[in-house]
Design an enzyme around this catalytic site. Sequence first.
Site, PDB file in Angstrom:
ATOM      1  N   LYS A  61      -0.804  16.007  -7.377  1.00  0.00           N
ATOM      2  CA  LYS A  61      -0.959  15.021  -6.292  1.00  0.00           C
ATOM      3  C   LYS A  61      -0.845  13.605  -6.856  1.00  0.00           C
ATOM      4  O   LYS A  61      -0.930  13.409  -8.076  1.00  0.00           O
ATOM      5  CB  LYS A  61      -2.323  15.224  -5.627  1.00  0.00           C
ATOM      6  CG  LYS A  61      -3.519  15.018  -6.554  1.00  0.00           C
ATOM      7  CD  LYS A  61      -4.811  15.564  -5.938  1.00  0.00           C
ATOM      8  CE  LYS A  61      -5.986  15.364  -6.881  1.00  0.00           C
ATOM      9  NZ  LYS A  61      -7.192  16.047  -6.406  1.00  0.00           N
ATOM     10  N   ARG A 159     -17.644  17.752   0.994  1.00  0.00           N
ATOM     11  CA  ARG A 159     -16.510  16.885   1.304  1.00  0.00           C
ATOM     12  C   ARG A 159     -15.634  17.639   2.290  1.00  0.00           C
ATOM     13  O   ARG A 159     -15.631  17.352   3.470  1.00  0.00           O
ATOM     14  CB  ARG A 159     -15.772  16.527   0.010  1.00  0.00           C
ATOM     15  CG  ARG A 159     -14.695  15.498   0.192  1.00  0.00           C
ATOM     16  CD  ARG A 159     -14.074  15.079  -1.121  1.00  0.00           C
ATOM     17  NE  ARG A 159     -13.358  16.175  -1.795  1.00  0.00           N
ATOM     18  CZ  ARG A 159     -12.661  16.022  -2.910  1.00  0.00           C
ATOM     19  NH1 ARG A 159     -12.562  14.845  -3.496  1.00  0.00           N
ATOM     20  NH2 ARG A 159     -12.031  17.059  -3.465  1.00  0.00           N
ATOM     21  N   TYR A 280      -7.950 -18.568 -12.409  1.00  0.00           N
ATOM     22  CA  TYR A 280      -8.577 -18.768 -11.098  1.00  0.00           C
ATOM     23  C   TYR A 280     -10.092 -18.897 -11.201  1.00  0.00           C
ATOM     24  O   TYR A 280     -10.724 -18.233 -12.033  1.00  0.00           O
ATOM     25  CB  TYR A 280      -8.260 -17.585 -10.185  1.00  0.00           C
ATOM     26  CG  TYR A 280      -6.853 -17.596  -9.637  1.00  0.00           C
ATOM     27  CD1 TYR A 280      -6.384 -18.668  -8.875  1.00  0.00           C
ATOM     28  CD2 TYR A 280      -5.994 -16.534  -9.893  1.00  0.00           C
ATOM     29  CE1 TYR A 280      -5.087 -18.659  -8.377  1.00  0.00           C
ATOM     30  CE2 TYR A 280      -4.700 -16.519  -9.392  1.00  0.00           C
ATOM     31  CZ  TYR A 280      -4.248 -17.591  -8.640  1.00  0.00           C
ATOM     32  OH  TYR A 280      -2.978 -17.592  -8.141  1.00  0.00           O
ATOM     33  N   MET A 333      -2.706 -11.571  -9.903  1.00  0.00           N
ATOM     34  CA  MET A 333      -1.890 -10.486  -9.361  1.00  0.00           C
ATOM     35  C   MET A 333      -0.859 -10.000 -10.379  1.00  0.00           C
ATOM     36  O   MET A 333      -0.636  -8.799 -10.534  1.00  0.00           O
ATOM     37  CB  MET A 333      -1.182 -10.949  -8.085  1.00  0.00           C
ATOM     38  CG  MET A 333      -0.424  -9.839  -7.382  1.00  0.00           C
ATOM     39  SD  MET A 333       0.489 -10.420  -5.949  1.00  0.00           S
ATOM     40  CE  MET A 333      -0.834 -10.825  -4.821  1.00  0.00           C
TER      41      MET A 333
HETATM   42  C1  LIG Z   1      -7.803  16.737  -7.511  1.00  0.00           C
HETATM   43  C2  LIG Z   1      -8.322  18.099  -7.416  1.00  0.00           C
HETATM   44  C3  LIG Z   1      -8.297  18.977  -8.517  1.00  0.00           C
HETATM   45  C4  LIG Z   1      -7.933  18.501  -9.911  1.00  0.00           C
HETATM   46  O1  LIG Z   1      -9.049  17.853 -10.474  1.00  0.00           O
HETATM   47  P1  LIG Z   1      -9.069  17.307 -11.966  1.00  0.00           P
HETATM   48  O2  LIG Z   1     -10.460  16.832 -12.141  1.00  0.00           O
HETATM   49  O3  LIG Z   1      -8.065  16.206 -12.028  1.00  0.00           O
HETATM   50  O4  LIG Z   1      -8.713  18.429 -12.860  1.00  0.00           O
HETATM   51  C5  LIG Z   1      -8.664  20.288  -8.328  1.00  0.00           C
HETATM   52  N1  LIG Z   1      -9.074  20.730  -7.101  1.00  0.00           N
HETATM   53  C6  LIG Z   1      -9.153  19.914  -6.034  1.00  0.00           C
HETATM   54  C7  LIG Z   1      -9.640  20.452  -4.726  1.00  0.00           C
HETATM   55  C8  LIG Z   1      -8.799  18.571  -6.158  1.00  0.00           C
HETATM   56  O5  LIG Z   1      -8.902  17.759  -5.096  1.00  0.00           O
END
Ligand SMILES: *Cc1c(COP(=O)(O)O)cnc(C)c1O
Length: 391
Positions: A61, A159, A280, A333
């Site tokens: 992802k 979650r 800044y 930036m």
């Molecule tokens: C992002 C995610 C992972 C991977 O987690 P890492 O800590 O990066 O290994 C695994 N399972 C779910 C449900 C996730 O959202």
Amino acid sequence: MARQPSKAKTPAPEPVIAPEPVGPAEAEAGGILTIDLGAIAANYRALSSRVMPSECAAVVKADAYGCGIEPVTRTLVREGCRTFFVAHLSEARQVRTIAPEAVIYVLNGYATGSEAGFVEAFARPVINSALELAEWDHVVRSGGWSAGFALHVDTGMNRLGLGIEEAAGMAGRAAVENHGITLLMSHFACAEVPEHPLNDRQIRSFRELRTLYRGVPASLANSAGIFLDSSAHCDVVRPGMALYGLNPTPGFPNPMRRAVEIKARIIQVRQVPIGTTVGYQAAWHARRDSRIGIVAAGYADGVLRASQQTDSGTGRHVEAAGKRCRILGRISMDLMAIDLTDLPDNAVRRGDFVTLVGGDLDLDAVAAEAGTIGYELLTNLGRRFRRVYTI
Ligand SMILES: *Cc1c(COP(=O)(O)O)cnc(C)c1O
């Protein structure tokens, strides 16, 4: 040795060539992000053998945590990875173009009306609630199509996912033909803290639930979960961060190979007399005559602006000419200032690169200096930079 998916005849693997660099030419680039696909492949192999005989899937992802979803997926397919997890359907499509035969799960699940996307990418949703399941079942019934789905059960994260009772209550479904559940899944809340009592509770709850879903493959562990004991491995593990070289065992030496290095260019060196302020809000002032390097990297490049500000600097560092140099004042930036005063004259000149991440400045440590975690840093770094892949 690369593992290949078992097929009657495995075609000769394509020769491995590094992808072409992307982004601006080196002479134009404000920074260079180097991604070591060889390290990512080695990390995949290491995790795979650690969890044997469980299957090692991969979480790609967020553009493979900023490392590039396409080259990373191609690398992992070559290593024999057969199952990929993404957060969004758009990411599933990207994986599908590279991995025509892989199983792809979409963690954020089925959004009402998104079924055409699942069909097109031949992707499986991770179903996160009873309502979502009802909708998905309706889609499958009316379309006569399904690639299956993962049932996500919440064992303590609070979650996403069905409650344990809820999931136990519908376990009878797993005995029905064509039930469609291709994976029973849960997610650790605290796996990076091995002694946290929630880990054991989650492992035990999930184990009990699995007995009700006999015959359905199960998956619990993220990267850190793999380094708890093997009772967390189940049938499929889902590492993300460890593949990209972040440390899945905080507080202990990193068992993974570093995969990312980031350099940015000094575009001006200037003298700053004592008492002068820099940047800044005039947030930093020179307590001695100073030599300052202006670096072409800022918060639009993922150098986080928010961090503790002290008069001696931000508490954050880069490496220039092999020496640690403090970051001074506010991050802009597109720019930031670093202190070169302690380096010999001309040790660093206009046009030289300084290291933001790499060598002694490992990603987890740099993230800690910025008050965050490696994940956040990694997924934001260097979008405008030249990107170079090594193998
Ligand atoms: C992002 C995610 C992972 C991977 O987690 P890492 O800590 O990066 O290994 C695994 N399972 C779910 C449900 C996730 O959202």
